[in-house]
Design a protein around this motif. Structure first.
Motif, PDB file in Angstrom:
ATOM      1  N   GLY A  53       1.166  -1.462   0.123  1.00  0.00           N
ATOM      2  CA  GLY A  53      -0.175  -0.068  -0.523  1.00  0.00           C
ATOM      3  C   GLY A  53       0.848   1.322   0.391  1.00  0.00           C
ATOM      4  N   CYS A 198     -10.826  -2.204   0.980  1.00  0.00           N
ATOM      5  CA  CYS A 198     -10.108  -1.237   0.871  1.00  0.00           C
ATOM      6  C   CYS A 198      -8.388  -1.335   0.255  1.00  0.00           C
ATOM      7  CB  CYS A 198      -9.474  -1.835   2.805  1.00  0.00           C
ATOM      8  SG  CYS A 198     -10.876  -1.501   3.964  1.00  0.00           S
ATOM      9  N   HIS A 375      -6.564  12.032   1.285  1.00  0.00           N
ATOM     10  CA  HIS A 375      -6.190  13.154   1.385  1.00  0.00           C
ATOM     11  C   HIS A 375      -6.975  14.223   1.153  1.00  0.00           C
ATOM     12  CE1 HIS A 375      -2.191  15.864   0.797  1.00  0.00           C
ATOM     13  NE2 HIS A 375      -1.614  14.327   1.151  1.00  0.00           N
ATOM     14  N   ASP A 412      -9.386   5.150   1.426  1.00  0.00           N
ATOM     15  CA  ASP A 412      -9.134   5.913  -0.068  1.00  0.00           C
ATOM     16  C   ASP A 412     -10.866   5.223  -1.089  1.00  0.00           C
ATOM     17  OD1 ASP A 412      -6.924   7.409  -0.042  1.00  0.00           O
ATOM     18  OD2 ASP A 412      -5.571   5.872  -0.980  1.00  0.00           O
ATOM     19  N   HIS A 550      -8.924  -2.158 -13.800  1.00  0.00           N
ATOM     20  CA  HIS A 550      -9.707  -2.064 -13.009  1.00  0.00           C
ATOM     21  C   HIS A 550      -9.863   0.088 -12.997  1.00  0.00           C
ATOM     22  CE1 HIS A 550      -9.224  -4.778 -10.013  1.00  0.00           C
ATOM     23  NE2 HIS A 550     -10.226  -5.017 -11.377  1.00  0.00           N
TER      24      HIS A 550
HETATM   25  O1  SFD Z   1       3.188  13.694   3.538  1.00  0.00           O
HETATM   26  C1  SFD Z   1      -5.321  -4.879  -4.009  1.00  0.00           C
HETATM   27  N1  SFD Z   1       0.108  10.037   3.011  1.00  0.00           N
HETATM   28  C2  SFD Z   1       0.192  10.542   4.227  1.00  0.00           C
HETATM   29  N2  SFD Z   1      -0.097   9.770   5.559  1.00  0.00           N
HETATM   30  C3  SFD Z   1      -0.313  10.461   6.534  1.00  0.00           C
HETATM   31  O2  SFD Z   1      -0.140   9.967   7.255  1.00  0.00           O
HETATM   32  N3  SFD Z   1       0.700  10.875   6.686  1.00  0.00           N
HETATM   33  C4  SFD Z   1       1.975  11.452   5.184  1.00  0.00           C
HETATM   34  O3  SFD Z   1       2.444  11.961   5.492  1.00  0.00           O
HETATM   35  C5  SFD Z   1       1.261  10.781   4.291  1.00  0.00           C
HETATM   36  N4  SFD Z   1       1.958  10.828   2.853  1.00  0.00           N
HETATM   37  C6  SFD Z   1       1.902  10.814   2.421  1.00  0.00           C
HETATM   38  C7  SFD Z   1       1.348   9.516   2.292  1.00  0.00           C
HETATM   39  C8  SFD Z   1       0.722   8.471   1.471  1.00  0.00           C
HETATM   40  C9  SFD Z   1       2.471   8.376   0.565  1.00  0.00           C
HETATM   41  C10 SFD Z   1       2.488   7.112  -1.082  1.00  0.00           C
HETATM   42  C11 SFD Z   1       3.149   9.177   0.291  1.00  0.00           C
HETATM   43  C12 SFD Z   1       3.636  10.512   1.190  1.00  0.00           C
HETATM   44  C13 SFD Z   1       4.563   9.459  -0.419  1.00  0.00           C
HETATM   45  C14 SFD Z   1      -1.168   8.936   2.374  1.00  0.00           C
HETATM   46  C15 SFD Z   1      -1.803   7.095   3.373  1.00  0.00           C
HETATM   47  O4  SFD Z   1      -0.627   6.787   2.618  1.00  0.00           O
HETATM   48  C16 SFD Z   1      -3.084   7.000   2.537  1.00  0.00           C
HETATM   49  O5  SFD Z   1      -3.843   8.180   3.022  1.00  0.00           O
HETATM   50  C17 SFD Z   1      -3.623   5.655   3.351  1.00  0.00           C
HETATM   51  O6  SFD Z   1      -2.052   4.647   3.216  1.00  0.00           O
HETATM   52  C18 SFD Z   1      -4.952   5.446   2.520  1.00  0.00           C
HETATM   53  O7  SFD Z   1      -4.690   4.079   3.245  1.00  0.00           O
HETATM   54  P1  SFD Z   1      -5.856   3.125   1.814  1.00  0.00           P
HETATM   55  O8  SFD Z   1      -6.002   2.077   3.151  1.00  0.00           O
HETATM   56  O9  SFD Z   1      -6.554   3.489   1.670  1.00  0.00           O
HETATM   57  O10 SFD Z   1      -5.022   2.382   0.924  1.00  0.00           O
HETATM   58  P2  SFD Z   1      -3.462   2.377   0.756  1.00  0.00           P
HETATM   59  O11 SFD Z   1      -2.816   2.065   2.606  1.00  0.00           O
HETATM   60  O12 SFD Z   1      -2.787   2.078   0.043  1.00  0.00           O
HETATM   61  O13 SFD Z   1      -4.080   0.247   0.582  1.00  0.00           O
HETATM   62  C19 SFD Z   1      -4.605  -0.694  -0.081  1.00  0.00           C
HETATM   63  C20 SFD Z   1      -4.045  -1.662  -0.046  1.00  0.00           C
HETATM   64  O14 SFD Z   1      -4.714  -2.949  -1.169  1.00  0.00           O
HETATM   65  C21 SFD Z   1      -4.330  -3.341  -1.783  1.00  0.00           C
HETATM   66  N5  SFD Z   1      -4.390  -3.848  -3.303  1.00  0.00           N
HETATM   67  N6  SFD Z   1      -5.432  -6.191  -2.940  1.00  0.00           N
HETATM   68  C22 SFD Z   1      -5.722  -7.026  -3.293  1.00  0.00           C
HETATM   69  N7  SFD Z   1      -6.743  -7.007  -4.518  1.00  0.00           N
HETATM   70  C23 SFD Z   1      -6.407  -6.000  -5.412  1.00  0.00           C
HETATM   71  N8  SFD Z   1      -7.177  -5.892  -6.333  1.00  0.00           N
HETATM   72  C24 SFD Z   1      -5.998  -4.567  -4.195  1.00  0.00           C
HETATM   73  N9  SFD Z   1      -5.903  -3.966  -4.991  1.00  0.00           N
HETATM   74  C25 SFD Z   1      -5.248  -2.713  -4.241  1.00  0.00           C
HETATM   75  C26 SFD Z   1      -2.539  -2.559  -2.034  1.00  0.00           C
HETATM   76  O15 SFD Z   1      -1.858  -3.676  -2.980  1.00  0.00           O
HETATM   77  C27 SFD Z   1      -2.996  -2.472  -0.662  1.00  0.00           C
HETATM   78  O16 SFD Z   1      -2.249  -3.223   0.136  1.00  0.00           O
HETATM   79  S1  SFD Z   1       2.212  12.808   2.647  1.00  0.00           S
HETATM   80  O17 SFD Z   1       2.103  12.741   0.932  1.00  0.00           O
HETATM   81  O18 SFD Z   1       0.768  14.142   3.043  1.00  0.00           O
END
Ligand code: SFD
Ligand code: AMP
Length: 614
Positions: A53, A198, A375, A412, A550
């Motif tokens: 993720g 999720c 975000h 998300d 997707h």
């Molecule tokens: O600075 C399948 N984010 C930040 N959040 C913070 O709290 N502080 C920060 O500092 C943040 N910043 C930031 C952030 C993200 C990134 C990439 C950067 C910087 C460089 C945002 C958060 O990360 C974000 O809000 C959350 O992670 C969202 O959570 P979620 O659960 O909605 O998404 P996920 O964590 O990406 O997980 C998704 C999962 O699904 C899997 N997946 N699995 C099976 N089958 C499928 N078809 C699938 N499709 C997806 C994925 O592999 C993943 O594990 S800053 O920029 O603001």
């Protein structure tokens, strides 16, 4: 036919199926066990939840923490903040519900071993800004994943979910999901009473800034492939705010986030001539959006807007003034650590381009658009709200249940709830899971019914790209281009080009209009036809093929919503040239869409925005 039979089918039955083990998925898995002691809870993930993720690389801040224990902020304050930032349009019930629970999630992270920074004077968590706290978060994801692993009955890693299964006993009810193991190729049938999607947001639906040698580098995770949207859309769930795709101001070429710099290091921006520029665009922006420009903090999209206008006026590049802050050794350390713990690529880019922010003010750039729900943006599924505070027309069942029975979502995936970030996404997963447990308990012995026919049909569909490749490659006489198939990378690049040129990407400075969107939708339609001819030479490419499916469906939703909303609600995220102003009279509302899988038609509607917080 022989080919399809080569893939073993594995059956997994559960009460609750969590699709995607990122922040929200880990929260959902953890909380499903807490409320459903005797339930079978299964988490399925296309990577490995240990490092999957958006948080895979770690984070340096938790961007959503109220600090209620120290009376720093209250949930109502957060609703006002998010509403302001999103130009008035958020689901206040969902945002309030997340905000009132988010602190407890952060306290659990600390208990599980996440190193938090503390203010040496007050002993409280070190604030980066009003809502953000600072962490040593390189191992944030493994720490959270461990809690989910301990809670789950089973975690299935390396399985890409491609479709949801529907109940054949009751219309509009989910019954599980199907997917395939990206390493072994085995086909998986997950039958479940409730499903919590999720699956993260979407990068790479728009042509990225980084092409050529930088290809693959994006701000949001490149593996965020829009499954969070496509899975519910295909199941007939209503979506909201899909036009609210986000553009981020980022450090150039490495996409390093700017929050820690603005908020903690107190850096600021200048144009290419060393001048302050935001105030120059005040009157002009007021013309477009009225008094939204007077709000504090200035909405994220409007900060982008001033940036873009200044560059268009020929006074770029925009630079972050780091030279002053970096003279302080503490701030210099924080500035570098911020990237080493979260976006290592930015530190590498600076090193490779001879940029030492102590001596050079680095350039910023606005990113290509992303689709997210967590975000400063809130695209995603339309969900039922909490029973104690959601307005009546936002409640039709269980909290965070979509408009499909038994189908829940978080992070998300869920629309209308901006500024959740990592902690709020995890929290929303917990909220959805508690409701899903109630849903399962209320079903008692009732079991959703799935016929063999339903999943066997899907199996044929899923492995078709392998068959297309096996047959089509024989027609190649030289090189790699086949007359009868396209590879996932070709399809992806076509998608990115269409979205970029017709639906407001970087190429047009985020500008679009009705004729462009109409043509873009025609071209997306042709791309969808060609997806039948996708070819995959191995299981890795098969995953790419389904990620592309997707992304295309989510992109279509973005284009449809952008066409439907006849105003420019979020200048700086995108512009409708034919409706250049914010129009509160006609568009202070949510836009909702529903896709009909049989006909391929979309229905769009307006839904009122209810303000429950003054
Ligand atoms: O600075 C399948 N984010 C930040 N959040 C913070 O709290 N502080 C920060 O500092 C943040 N910043 C930031 C952030 C993200 C990134 C990439 C950067 C910087 C460089 C945002 C958060 O990360 C974000 O809000 C959350 O992670 C969202 O959570 P979620 O659960 O909605 O998404 P996920 O964590 O990406 O997980 C998704 C999962 O699904 C899997 N997946 N699995 C099976 N089958 C499928 N078809 C699938 N499709 C997806 C994925 O592999 C993943 O594990 S800053 O920029 O603001
Ligand atoms: P970013 O690093 O840009 O993703 O931002 C991290 C956090 O800081 C998010 O909560 C942003 O909304 C917030 N933020 C970033 N820049 C600013 C700014 N200039 N003013 C107020 N908040 C900001």
């Amino acid at each position: 036919m022989g080919l399809f039979n080569r893939h073993k089918t594995v059956y997994v039955d559960s009460d609750i199926l969590v699709v995607g083990g990122g922040m929200a998925g880990c929260g959902a898995t953890y909380e499903s066990r807490y409320w459903g002691r005797d339930l079978k809870v299964v988490c399925v993930e296309k990577a490995n939840i240990e490092r999957s993720g958006a948080v895979a690389q770690g984070l340096y801040a938790i961007n959503c923490y109220m600090g209620m224990q120290w009376d720093e902020n209250q949930p109502e304050d957060h609703v006002r903040y998010a509403r302001n930032d999103l130009m008035g349009l958020v689901r206040e019930d969902l945002g309030y519900d997340m905000a009132r629970h988010v602190d407890s999630s952060v306290h659990m992270f600390e208990k599980w071993g996440l190193p938090m920074m503390r203010d040496p004077e007050t002993g409280r968590y070190q604030r980066e800004g009003k809502w953000q706290i600072m962490i040593h978060g390189e191992s944030y994801k493994p720490i959270v994943a461990e809690a989910a692993r301990n809670a789950a009955s089973e975690v299935y890693n390396r399985i890409m979910v491609t479709h949801l299964l529907m109940d054949e006993a009751k219309p509009n009810r989910v019954a599980g999901a199907v997917g395939f193991n990206v390493r072994s190729g085995d086909f998986y049938v997950f039958r479940a009473k409730a499903v919590i999607v999720c699956a993260g947001g979407a990068s790479h639906i728009y042509k990225p800034r980084s092409v050529g040698e930088g290809m693959g580098r994006t701000w949001y995770a490149p593996w965020s492939s829009a499954s969070a949207y496509a899975l519910p859309i295909l199941a007939g769930a209503k979506m909201t705010q899909m036009e609210n795709r986000i553009v981020l101001a980022r450090f150039k070429d490495g996409y390093g986030p700017v929050g820690a710099y603005f908020l903690h290091l107190k850096t600021y921006t200048q144009n290419g001539y060393g001048e302050e520029y935001e105030s120059k665009w005040y009157e002009h922006t007021k013309e477009l959006v009225g008094d939204y420009i007077d709000r504090h903090p200035v909405p994220t999209c409007l900060r982008n807007h001033a940036f873009l206008e200044e560059v268009k006026a020929g006074r770029g590049p925009i630079r972050m003034v780091t030279k002053e802050a970096f003279q302080d050794p503490h701030k210099e350390t924080v500035g570098w650590e911020n990237f080493l713990g979260m976006t290592i690529g930015q530190a590498v880019v600076w090193a490779s381009q001879n940029i030492d922010p102590k001596h050079t003010n680095p350039e910023l750039i606005t990113s290509e658009p992303y689709v997210m729900g967590s975000h400063a943006t809130c695209s995603g599924a339309w969900a039922s709200g909490p029973s104690d505070c959601a307005p009546a027309d936002y409640q039709w069942g269980y909290n965070r249940m979509m408009t499909v029975d038994g189908l829940f979502g978080a992070g998300d995936t869920i629309g209308g709830t901006a500024h959740k970030f990592s902690s709020g996404s995890f929290t929303e997963g917990r909220i959805a899971a508690k409701a899903a447990v109630n849903y399962v308990n209320d079903l008692r012995n009732e079991q959703p019914r799935v016929s063999e026919r339903q999943y066997e049909d899907m199996k044929k569909l899923i492995y078709k790209p392998l068959e297309n490749y096996r047959v089509g490659r024989n027609e190649i006489v030289a090189g790699t281009v086949s007359p009868s198939y396209i590879l996932p990378i070709n399809g992806l690049q076509r998608l990115e080009k269409i979205m970029d040129e017709y639906t407001g990407g970087i190429n047009t400075d985020y500008m679009t209009n009705e004729p462009l969107l109409t043509r873009g939708l025609e071209l997306l339609g042709m791309l969808k036809e060609d997806l039948d001819c996708l070819a995959a030479e191995d299981f890795h490419q098969l995953q790419r093929a389904w990620e592309l499916h997707h992304r295309v469906l989510a992109s279509e939703a973005v284009a449809r919503h952008t066409l439907f909303r006849q105003e420019t609600r979020w200048p700086g995220y995108y512009y409708r040239g034919d409706y250049p102003k914010l129009d509160d009279t006609n568009w202070h509302c949510f836009t909702l869409s529903r896709y009909d899988r049989q006909s391929g038609e979309w229905e769009l509607e307006k839904v009122p925005v209810h303000h429950i917080i003054d």
